[in-house]
Design a protein around this motif. Sequence first.
Motif, PDB file in Angstrom:
ATOM      1  N   SER A 284      -3.744   3.543  -2.935  1.00 33.36           N
ATOM      2  CA  SER A 284      -2.878   3.462  -4.217  1.00 33.36           C
ATOM      3  C   SER A 284      -2.222   4.725  -4.487  1.00 33.36           C
ATOM      4  O   SER A 284      -2.328   5.835  -3.977  1.00 33.36           O
ATOM      5  CB  SER A 284      -3.964   3.107  -5.297  1.00 33.36           C
ATOM      6  OG  SER A 284      -3.367   3.239  -6.600  1.00 33.36           O
TER       7      SER A 284
ATOM      8  N   ASN B 185     -10.832   2.500  -6.898  1.00 37.29           N
ATOM      9  CA  ASN B 185      -9.404   1.875  -7.079  1.00 37.29           C
ATOM     10  C   ASN B 185      -8.438   3.169  -6.876  1.00 37.29           C
ATOM     11  O   ASN B 185      -7.432   3.008  -7.569  1.00 37.29           O
ATOM     12  CB  ASN B 185      -9.339   1.523  -8.377  1.00 37.29           C
ATOM     13  CG  ASN B 185      -9.861  -0.004  -8.804  1.00 37.29           C
ATOM     14  OD1 ASN B 185      -9.880  -0.999  -7.928  1.00 37.29           O
ATOM     15  ND2 ASN B 185     -10.621  -0.305  -9.829  1.00 37.29           N
ATOM     16  N   GLY B 186      -8.499   3.824  -5.596  1.00 34.92           N
ATOM     17  CA  GLY B 186      -7.691   4.698  -5.468  1.00 34.92           C
ATOM     18  C   GLY B 186      -7.887   6.134  -5.597  1.00 34.92           C
ATOM     19  O   GLY B 186      -7.118   6.820  -5.271  1.00 34.92           O
TER      20      GLY B 186
ATOM     21  N   PRO C  48       0.664  -1.086   0.007  1.00 36.67           N
ATOM     22  CA  PRO C  48      -0.085  -0.121   0.006  1.00 36.67           C
ATOM     23  C   PRO C  48       0.871   1.198   0.021  1.00 36.67           C
ATOM     24  O   PRO C  48       2.041   1.126   0.334  1.00 36.67           O
ATOM     25  CB  PRO C  48      -0.823  -0.199   1.230  1.00 36.67           C
ATOM     26  CG  PRO C  48       0.222  -1.093   2.197  1.00 36.67           C
ATOM     27  CD  PRO C  48       0.595  -2.112   1.226  1.00 36.67           C
TER      28      PRO C  48
ATOM     29  N   GLN D 182       1.882  -0.514  -9.201  1.00 34.97           N
ATOM     30  CA  GLN D 182       1.345  -0.721  -7.623  1.00 34.97           C
ATOM     31  C   GLN D 182      -0.269  -0.549  -7.702  1.00 34.97           C
ATOM     32  O   GLN D 182      -1.002  -0.993  -7.237  1.00 34.97           O
ATOM     33  CB  GLN D 182       1.710   0.239  -6.724  1.00 34.97           C
ATOM     34  CG  GLN D 182       1.353  -0.129  -5.313  1.00 34.97           C
ATOM     35  CD  GLN D 182       0.269   1.129  -4.981  1.00 34.97           C
ATOM     36  OE1 GLN D 182      -0.228   1.790  -5.785  1.00 34.97           O
ATOM     37  NE2 GLN D 182      -0.229   0.763  -3.719  1.00 34.97           N
ATOM     38  N   SER D 183      -0.867   0.497  -8.696  1.00 41.63           N
ATOM     39  CA  SER D 183      -2.458   0.867  -8.845  1.00 41.63           C
ATOM     40  C   SER D 183      -2.851  -0.352  -9.579  1.00 41.63           C
ATOM     41  O   SER D 183      -4.016  -0.623  -9.653  1.00 41.63           O
ATOM     42  CB  SER D 183      -2.274   2.016  -9.737  1.00 41.63           C
ATOM     43  OG  SER D 183      -2.042   1.769 -10.951  1.00 41.63           O
TER      44      SER D 183
ATOM     45  N   VAL E 220      -8.981   2.460  -1.514  1.00 43.54           N
ATOM     46  CA  VAL E 220      -7.995   1.613  -1.860  1.00 43.54           C
ATOM     47  C   VAL E 220      -6.541   2.514  -1.912  1.00 43.54           C
ATOM     48  O   VAL E 220      -6.474   3.744  -2.593  1.00 43.54           O
ATOM     49  CB  VAL E 220      -7.789   0.893  -3.178  1.00 43.54           C
ATOM     50  CG1 VAL E 220      -6.527   0.112  -3.443  1.00 43.54           C
ATOM     51  CG2 VAL E 220      -9.050   0.213  -3.363  1.00 43.54           C
TER      52      VAL E 220
ATOM     53  N   ASN F 186      -6.098  11.925  -5.881  1.00 42.49           N
ATOM     54  CA  ASN F 186      -5.313  10.723  -5.189  1.00 42.49           C
ATOM     55  C   ASN F 186      -4.887  11.078  -3.637  1.00 42.49           C
ATOM     56  O   ASN F 186      -4.012  11.935  -3.546  1.00 42.49           O
ATOM     57  CB  ASN F 186      -4.130  10.115  -5.631  1.00 42.49           C
ATOM     58  CG  ASN F 186      -3.743   8.895  -5.032  1.00 42.49           C
ATOM     59  OD1 ASN F 186      -3.614   8.824  -3.979  1.00 42.49           O
ATOM     60  ND2 ASN F 186      -2.863   8.152  -5.908  1.00 42.49           N
TER      61      ASN F 186
ATOM     62  N   PHE G 232      -1.968  -3.631  -6.635  1.00 39.47           N
ATOM     63  CA  PHE G 232      -2.720  -3.598  -5.262  1.00 39.47           C
ATOM     64  C   PHE G 232      -4.030  -3.143  -5.130  1.00 39.47           C
ATOM     65  O   PHE G 232      -4.392  -1.794  -5.743  1.00 39.47           O
ATOM     66  CB  PHE G 232      -1.782  -2.545  -4.313  1.00 39.47           C
ATOM     67  CG  PHE G 232      -2.110  -2.650  -2.937  1.00 39.47           C
ATOM     68  CD1 PHE G 232      -1.863  -3.391  -1.965  1.00 39.47           C
ATOM     69  CD2 PHE G 232      -3.139  -1.601  -2.515  1.00 39.47           C
ATOM     70  CE1 PHE G 232      -2.386  -3.218  -0.810  1.00 39.47           C
ATOM     71  CE2 PHE G 232      -3.556  -1.225  -1.158  1.00 39.47           C
ATOM     72  CZ  PHE G 232      -3.272  -2.214  -0.211  1.00 39.47           C
ATOM     73  N   ARG G 233      -5.119  -3.907  -4.893  1.00 31.64           N
ATOM     74  CA  ARG G 233      -6.258  -3.559  -4.891  1.00 31.64           C
ATOM     75  C   ARG G 233      -7.266  -4.009  -3.394  1.00 31.64           C
ATOM     76  O   ARG G 233      -8.348  -3.645  -3.604  1.00 31.64           O
ATOM     77  CB  ARG G 233      -7.144  -4.495  -5.919  1.00 31.64           C
ATOM     78  CG  ARG G 233      -6.495  -4.262  -7.316  1.00 31.64           C
ATOM     79  CD  ARG G 233      -6.834  -3.123  -8.019  1.00 31.64           C
ATOM     80  NE  ARG G 233      -6.230  -3.353  -9.385  1.00 31.64           N
ATOM     81  CZ  ARG G 233      -6.949  -3.844 -10.388  1.00 31.64           C
ATOM     82  NH1 ARG G 233      -8.065  -4.051 -10.438  1.00 31.64           N
ATOM     83  NH2 ARG G 233      -6.398  -3.588 -11.779  1.00 31.64           N
TER      84      ARG G 233
ATOM     85  N   VAL H  38      -1.762   5.411  -7.571  1.00 30.91           N
ATOM     86  CA  VAL H  38      -2.084   5.816  -9.087  1.00 30.91           C
ATOM     87  C   VAL H  38      -2.066   7.234  -9.363  1.00 30.91           C
ATOM     88  O   VAL H  38      -2.320   8.300  -8.540  1.00 30.91           O
ATOM     89  CB  VAL H  38      -3.802   5.473  -9.307  1.00 30.91           C
ATOM     90  CG1 VAL H  38      -4.747   6.192  -8.187  1.00 30.91           C
ATOM     91  CG2 VAL H  38      -4.378   5.848 -10.517  1.00 30.91           C
TER      92      VAL H  38
END
Length: 325
Positions: free
Chosen positions: A320, A93-94, A16, A43-44, A318, A111, A47-48, A322
């Motif tokens: 993330s 998803n982030g 994370p 990572q995006s 999440v 983000n 990692f979920r 991203v």
Amino acid sequence: MEIKDVVKDIVLPFLPAKTLFRFKPVSKEWYRRINGPFLAHEQSYYFRDLSGFFCQHDDENPTFVTLNENAYGVPTPSLTFLPELVNIVSSCNGLLLCQGRYGNNSYFICNPASEKWTELPCPKFYHGYEPATILAFEPSALNIEAHYELICAVQILDHPIISFEMYSSTSGSWRISETSFVEFGGLSFTGNNFYMNGIAYWETSQRKVVAFDLKNEFYQIISLPSEAPSSGVLTQIKGELCYIGWNGVEFETLNECSYWTALDHITGYRVLPCPDGDTVMILVRRFIYSFSIGDRSIRVVSRVASDSIGADKYLAYVNSLVHVA
């Protein structure tokens, strides 16, 4: 490969954001790797894991409830790094979609882990102060740019018409879909929205779910079963769309679990959104419980701070890296 290279190149994409930020001082090489766009992309995608919930009560600043204080977190849970006070709208998803409280009620994509953000252009329709807008973002292994879409179900004033307005980060503009439908009985959205596999879903107060396919731009009206409990959430269980809620019958089935023998008569529980395989998150007073549908195990995963109790909205998040396009 040396073990340090294995960790740097292979292990880091599965961790994370908060954990990765703590690893920056390890070396200059790790610092560059963690700050670089390639790790953010990897990572995006890999990692979920559900990391916590952004929550908000009325017009107060948002707060963040982490599921693991050591692993998951954001530097500014109140989102005051944005240029104005905001309401949280949707998460995927982030990425987090927010709406400004004043003026044009501008949309912001951010983000919260990196505190990077962008302001979106004004839509063509007026979406209102509590818009039925869903953020759609699916990380891709092939595209390093994080492309996302927004879809808003817009009720045309003084007309029984629902239209759909869409935003694409690729084009950087809004457009109105040719798809619309007429609902003579009236339709109001509850705020229980969900996105999965290219389809956006909105629950309505009429016990129906409006589904919209973003690629093909067609819609469907799904009626909830008459026995479906109230105050549930739309979520994904084992790849299927599900509506999860608790009524008296379901609560009784949980009495076999020792954690729940003391909770079966407690009111005020709330099912939280959790697109995480076969897990259901339940908020009871100041505690969040994780209930596994597979083995029927239940455990306490987080304690909710006093400033998060009674929040009107909870968004799954999440942790993330991203990149915000």
